[in-house]
Design a protein around this motif. Structure first.
Motif, PDB file in Angstrom:
ATOM      1  N   SER A  83      19.797  82.855  95.896  1.00  0.00           N
ATOM      2  CA  SER A  83      19.375  83.558  94.656  1.00  0.00           C
ATOM      3  C   SER A  83      18.075  83.876  94.927  1.00  0.00           C
ATOM      4  O   SER A  83      17.076  83.488  95.653  1.00  0.00           O
ATOM      5  N   GLY A  84      17.340  84.866  93.951  1.00  0.00           N
ATOM      6  CA  GLY A  84      16.059  85.282  94.177  1.00  0.00           C
ATOM      7  C   GLY A  84      15.122  84.185  94.636  1.00  0.00           C
ATOM      8  O   GLY A  84      14.561  84.242  95.448  1.00  0.00           O
ATOM      9  N   ALA A  85      14.664  83.421  93.592  1.00  0.00           N
ATOM     10  CA  ALA A  85      15.012  83.289  92.204  1.00  0.00           C
ATOM     11  C   ALA A  85      13.707  82.958  91.161  1.00  0.00           C
ATOM     12  O   ALA A  85      12.984  82.210  91.702  1.00  0.00           O
ATOM     13  N   VAL A  86      13.783  83.328  90.076  1.00  0.00           N
ATOM     14  CA  VAL A  86      12.871  83.152  89.079  1.00  0.00           C
ATOM     15  C   VAL A  86      13.870  82.298  88.212  1.00  0.00           C
ATOM     16  O   VAL A  86      14.814  83.141  87.570  1.00  0.00           O
ATOM     17  N   LEU A  87      13.531  81.349  88.011  1.00  0.00           N
ATOM     18  CA  LEU A  87      14.447  80.286  86.929  1.00  0.00           C
ATOM     19  C   LEU A  87      13.774  80.347  85.594  1.00  0.00           C
ATOM     20  O   LEU A  87      12.552  79.940  85.355  1.00  0.00           O
ATOM     21  N   GLU A  88      14.688  80.678  84.539  1.00  0.00           N
ATOM     22  CA  GLU A  88      14.173  80.357  83.297  1.00  0.00           C
ATOM     23  C   GLU A  88      14.737  78.955  82.844  1.00  0.00           C
ATOM     24  O   GLU A  88      15.590  78.637  83.143  1.00  0.00           O
ATOM     25  N   PRO A  89      13.646  78.060  82.531  1.00  0.00           N
ATOM     26  CA  PRO A  89      13.797  76.652  82.333  1.00  0.00           C
ATOM     27  C   PRO A  89      14.703  76.160  81.192  1.00  0.00           C
ATOM     28  O   PRO A  89      14.908  75.158  80.725  1.00  0.00           O
ATOM     29  N   ARG A  90      15.232  77.287  80.378  1.00  0.00           N
ATOM     30  CA  ARG A  90      15.970  76.981  79.046  1.00  0.00           C
ATOM     31  C   ARG A  90      16.831  75.922  79.101  1.00  0.00           C
ATOM     32  O   ARG A  90      17.220  74.903  78.502  1.00  0.00           O
ATOM     33  N   ALA A  91      17.965  76.243  80.024  1.00  0.00           N
ATOM     34  CA  ALA A  91      18.974  75.049  80.280  1.00  0.00           C
ATOM     35  C   ALA A  91      18.711  73.929  80.815  1.00  0.00           C
ATOM     36  O   ALA A  91      19.162  72.914  80.549  1.00  0.00           O
ATOM     37  N   ILE A  92      17.769  73.836  81.827  1.00  0.00           N
ATOM     38  CA  ILE A  92      17.512  72.615  82.619  1.00  0.00           C
ATOM     39  C   ILE A  92      16.669  71.743  81.622  1.00  0.00           C
ATOM     40  O   ILE A  92      16.767  70.551  81.583  1.00  0.00           O
ATOM     41  N   ASN A  93      15.894  72.329  80.564  1.00  0.00           N
ATOM     42  CA  ASN A  93      15.351  71.872  79.628  1.00  0.00           C
ATOM     43  C   ASN A  93      16.176  70.764  78.849  1.00  0.00           C
ATOM     44  O   ASN A  93      15.962  69.880  78.218  1.00  0.00           O
ATOM     45  N   GLU A  94      17.381  71.688  78.518  1.00  0.00           N
ATOM     46  CA  GLU A  94      18.303  70.930  77.725  1.00  0.00           C
ATOM     47  C   GLU A  94      19.249  69.588  78.609  1.00  0.00           C
ATOM     48  O   GLU A  94      19.307  68.583  77.994  1.00  0.00           O
ATOM     49  N   LEU A  95      19.405  69.911  79.777  1.00  0.00           N
ATOM     50  CA  LEU A  95      20.259  69.133  80.525  1.00  0.00           C
ATOM     51  C   LEU A  95      19.476  67.929  81.144  1.00  0.00           C
ATOM     52  O   LEU A  95      19.960  66.740  80.760  1.00  0.00           O
ATOM     53  N   PHE A  96      18.312  68.291  81.405  1.00  0.00           N
ATOM     54  CA  PHE A  96      17.331  67.133  81.838  1.00  0.00           C
ATOM     55  C   PHE A  96      15.821  67.262  81.232  1.00  0.00           C
ATOM     56  O   PHE A  96      15.043  67.750  81.801  1.00  0.00           O
ATOM     57  N   PRO A  97      15.841  66.895  79.952  1.00  0.00           N
ATOM     58  CA  PRO A  97      14.402  67.174  79.347  1.00  0.00           C
ATOM     59  C   PRO A  97      13.175  66.562  80.192  1.00  0.00           C
ATOM     60  O   PRO A  97      12.166  67.112  80.178  1.00  0.00           O
ATOM     61  N   ASN A  98      13.543  65.569  80.866  1.00  0.00           N
ATOM     62  CA  ASN A  98      12.559  64.758  81.834  1.00  0.00           C
ATOM     63  C   ASN A  98      12.674  65.129  83.107  1.00  0.00           C
ATOM     64  O   ASN A  98      12.303  64.481  84.038  1.00  0.00           O
ATOM     65  N   TRP A  99      13.041  66.506  83.427  1.00  0.00           N
ATOM     66  CA  TRP A  99      13.138  67.100  84.833  1.00  0.00           C
ATOM     67  C   TRP A  99      11.906  66.913  85.847  1.00  0.00           C
ATOM     68  O   TRP A  99      11.957  66.649  86.889  1.00  0.00           O
ATOM     69  N   LYS A 100      10.708  67.016  84.936  1.00  0.00           N
ATOM     70  CA  LYS A 100       9.600  67.114  85.814  1.00  0.00           C
ATOM     71  C   LYS A 100       9.162  65.515  86.640  1.00  0.00           C
ATOM     72  O   LYS A 100       8.867  65.249  87.502  1.00  0.00           O
ATOM     73  N   GLU A 101       9.581  64.385  85.662  1.00  0.00           N
ATOM     74  CA  GLU A 101       9.373  62.884  85.870  1.00  0.00           C
ATOM     75  C   GLU A 101      10.532  62.814  86.960  1.00  0.00           C
ATOM     76  O   GLU A 101      10.374  61.918  87.844  1.00  0.00           O
ATOM     77  N   LEU A 102      11.737  63.507  87.053  1.00  0.00           N
ATOM     78  CA  LEU A 102      12.893  63.196  88.062  1.00  0.00           C
ATOM     79  C   LEU A 102      12.544  63.935  89.186  1.00  0.00           C
ATOM     80  O   LEU A 102      13.349  63.900  89.962  1.00  0.00           O
ATOM     81  N   GLY A 103      11.672  64.837  89.386  1.00  0.00           N
ATOM     82  CA  GLY A 103      11.146  65.223  90.512  1.00  0.00           C
ATOM     83  C   GLY A 103      12.134  66.687  90.880  1.00  0.00           C
ATOM     84  O   GLY A 103      12.209  66.958  92.216  1.00  0.00           O
ATOM     85  N   ALA A 104      12.353  67.499  89.724  1.00  0.00           N
ATOM     86  CA  ALA A 104      13.113  68.399  90.135  1.00  0.00           C
ATOM     87  C   ALA A 104      12.113  69.470  90.695  1.00  0.00           C
ATOM     88  O   ALA A 104      11.098  69.781  90.626  1.00  0.00           O
ATOM     89  N   PRO A 105      12.806  70.368  91.725  1.00  0.00           N
ATOM     90  CA  PRO A 105      11.868  71.257  92.657  1.00  0.00           C
ATOM     91  C   PRO A 105      11.444  72.563  91.923  1.00  0.00           C
ATOM     92  O   PRO A 105      11.840  73.611  92.462  1.00  0.00           O
ATOM     93  N   LEU A 106      10.703  72.413  90.884  1.00  0.00           N
ATOM     94  CA  LEU A 106      10.408  73.649  90.080  1.00  0.00           C
ATOM     95  C   LEU A 106       8.667  73.461  90.164  1.00  0.00           C
ATOM     96  O   LEU A 106       8.096  72.987  89.279  1.00  0.00           O
ATOM     97  N   ALA A 107       8.282  73.983  90.987  1.00  0.00           N
ATOM     98  CA  ALA A 107       6.790  73.519  91.731  1.00  0.00           C
ATOM     99  C   ALA A 107       5.840  74.701  91.218  1.00  0.00           C
ATOM    100  O   ALA A 107       4.790  74.534  90.945  1.00  0.00           O
ATOM    101  N   THR A 108       6.214  76.251  91.184  1.00  0.00           N
ATOM    102  CA  THR A 108       5.642  77.287  91.075  1.00  0.00           C
ATOM    103  C   THR A 108       5.822  78.046  89.695  1.00  0.00           C
ATOM    104  O   THR A 108       6.778  78.872  89.711  1.00  0.00           O
ATOM    105  N   GLU A 109       5.077  77.971  89.059  1.00  0.00           N
ATOM    106  CA  GLU A 109       5.402  78.668  87.510  1.00  0.00           C
ATOM    107  C   GLU A 109       4.692  80.052  87.658  1.00  0.00           C
ATOM    108  O   GLU A 109       3.591  80.344  88.416  1.00  0.00           O
TER     109      GLU A 109
END
Length: 550
Positions: free
Chosen positions: A54-80
């Motif tokens: 995938s490209g990918a530019v990820l819109e975080p709307r769904a992951i915000n709902e699924l794991f609101p604490n995704w940053k603390e959990l170490g999700a690989p979303l590093a480049t805004e």
């Protein structure tokens, strides 16, 4: 040997964003409601993420709902995303940078992240396993199983150790049956089993045919002084316009001095001489692209079809015993050119419907019609409804006029124009005779910025067990030479991004050669073959590309 069977409450086919989000959400809800639910995810890739592109530019709307604490959990979303640029490529040497005012509102990327979806899926799989989901990579779901009443019973994985001639080798292992109360099909675009279900159960009755593009992607490491973390570049026009084709290109500056770049060519193109792979290689030489790549190193390559029909092509997603979710159904937002957040949301809504039904025990409905209501009441449906006219505008009006109408639709009317424009011509039916079309001139690769297909496939780490039945099947072996070659100069030679199909001429004459070992599982042949003669079926588990971070 008889196949063994395992029983689960839920079986999910495909460890992509939709399937893994569904698995995670089921277990979250089960914990909240103190329900015991067993969930199994099967994935045909050698590991989770191996077949994700995938490209990918990820819109975080769904992951915000699924794991609101995704940053603390170490999700690989590093480049805004730090900046959006949009170009209209007027020729091979020039381009016009469009002001943000002229860009449809949904395509702006404020608050989004440049990601490797392969790595995001690996992370989602870790979360799923931590919640108690069983994830089995390397197992290709090859068959839908049905109860006597016609409802879906589950799936069977493919047999291993069958020779190319169909005989059992010493390594033979029969497939396994996975039975479930509900089976979720999340195979991605043009899923092998999803396609069968749509046809068998007439889930697309009354809908526009699905429309597709082929996305080709490379990852490069570029010099640090050319790297701008968070920069997102999109463009349209040249080179696709020269062949009367539509689509667009992208270049995203990720972390570690890497850029993700690619081209999406709509598969409704009419010139059979057009090669999406060659168009991608040409686009990289445009000054606005080449200035980043010069002095850089290409790291990997891949290709995958994407479903772009949107709401008008969305099939019925529920049926007795199962659901279609994500790109297996076609939930991509075609204006945003984003399908990951919508796929995730479709999986999460499916999880809600499944958990509610399982709580009812034996009185639970087999057909989860409540899923349709959940989709219609969600922001997923709002997005798809607002972008329902995109394919019609672009396919019927062309790139320039179509883009203008998309801008009017999105920026002035907010996707609420009082009409719906349909495109009822399937992509495979759009080719013109080769004799009536001009052949594009494709320069030889310079092996610095542009490359050939075989060296590109090498970078995809694609591998298949050689002595196995060919997974690229022909309904009629004569059609490539008797119909497609004289009429269309056999376009499979060019639309395949991996050099799988060749017309070979020797002393015995011409023959249609299938190099199945090269297949990157993009599904383009299954979609674009004008006779609908090529049918992609699952090879042995572990086969296909092994993308490290696509």
């Amino acid at each position: 040997m008889e196949r063994e069977a395992m029983e689960f409450d839920v079986v999910i086919v495909g460890a992509g964003p939709a399937g893994l989000s569904a698995a995670c959400r089921i277990m979250q809800l089960a914990q909240e409601k103190e329900q015991e639910i067993t969930v199994c995810v099967v994935e045909k890739g050698s590991e989770v993420g191996a077949h994700i592109l995938s490209g990918a530019v990820l819109e975080p709307r769904a992951i915000n709902e699924l794991f609101p604490n995704w940053k603390e959990l170490g999700a690989p979303l590093a480049t805004e995303v730090s900046e959006d640029r949009f170009f209209f490529y007027t020729s091979e040497k020039s381009a016009i940078k469009l002001p943000n005012f002229f860009i449809p509102k949904p395509t702006h990327n404020d608050g989004n992240y440049i990601v490797s979806m392969g790595n995001v899926c690996r992370w989602l799989a870790e979360q799923a396993e931590g919640l108690g989901v069983e994830v089995y990579p390397g197992f290709a779901a090859a068959e839908v199983l049905y109860h006597e009443d016609g409802s879906v019973k589950g799936i069977a994985t493919g047999d291993m150790g069958i020779s190319a001639s169909g005989e059992q080798k010493d390594s033979y292992m029969p497939g396994m049956e996975l039975h479930a109360k509900y089976t979720l099909f999340a195979e991605g675009c043009r899923g092998h089993l999803g396609k069968q279900l749509i046809d068998k159960l007439k889930l697309d009755e009354g809908k526009d045919p699905q429309h597709y593009g082929i996305g080709l992607k490379e990852i490069w490491e570029i010099p640090a002084d050319k790297h701008q973390p968070g920069l997102v570049v999109h463009g349209l026009g040249w080179p696709l316009q020269e062949t009367g084709s539509s689509g667009g290109a992208f270049l995203y500056h990720a972390e570690n001095n890497q850029v993700y770049l690619g081209l999406i060519a709509d598969l409704n193109y009419s010139n059979p001489h057009m090669s999406p792979f060659q168009e991608f290689q040409r686009w990289k030489h445009h000054p606005e692209t080449a200035k980043y790549l010069e002095g850089g190193t290409r790291l990997t390559y891949g290709a995958r079809a994407i479903a772009k029909g949107g709401l008008n092509s969305l099939p019925k997603m529920h049926f007795p015993g199962g659901l279609l979710i994500g790109c297996d159904a076609g939930t991509l937002n075609s204006v945003k050119i984003k399908g990951n957040h919508t796929a995730m949301k479709s999986g999460m809504l499916a999880a809600e419907a499944v958990v509610e039904a399982l709580a009812q025990g034996e009185s639970a409905p087999k057909d989860l019609a409540s899923y349709a209501d959940k989709v219609k009441g969600s922001w997923l449906y709002e997005e798809l409804y607002a972008t329902r006219n995109f394919s019609g505008f672009m396919h019927k009006l062309g790139t320039l006029v179509g883009s203008a109408m998309v801008w009017i639709d999105q920026n002035i009317f907010g996707g609420k124009l009082p009409f719906t424009l349909h495109d009822t011509v399937p992509d495979y039916a759009t080719l013109k005779p080769a004799a009536d079309c001009k052949k594009p001139v494709y320069p030889k690769p310079d092996n610095k910025i542009s490359f050939d297909r075989l060296s590109s496939v090498f970078l995809s780490n694609t591998n298949h067990e050689e002595d196995q039945p060919c997974h690229l099947t022909l309904k009629d072996a004569d059609i490539p030479l008797t119909q497609n070659l004289p009429m269309y100069d056999e376009p499979a030679q060019r639309y395949c991004p991996a050099g799988v199909y060749e017309i070979v001429e020797d002393e015995a004459g011409k023959r249609f050669q299938i190099n199945a070992q090269n297949c990157v599982h993009c599904k383009t042949c299954d979609i674009k073959d004008p006779a609908q003669n090529i049918v992609w079926v699952t090879p042995e588990g572990f086969g296909g590309p092994n993308y490290p971070n696509m």
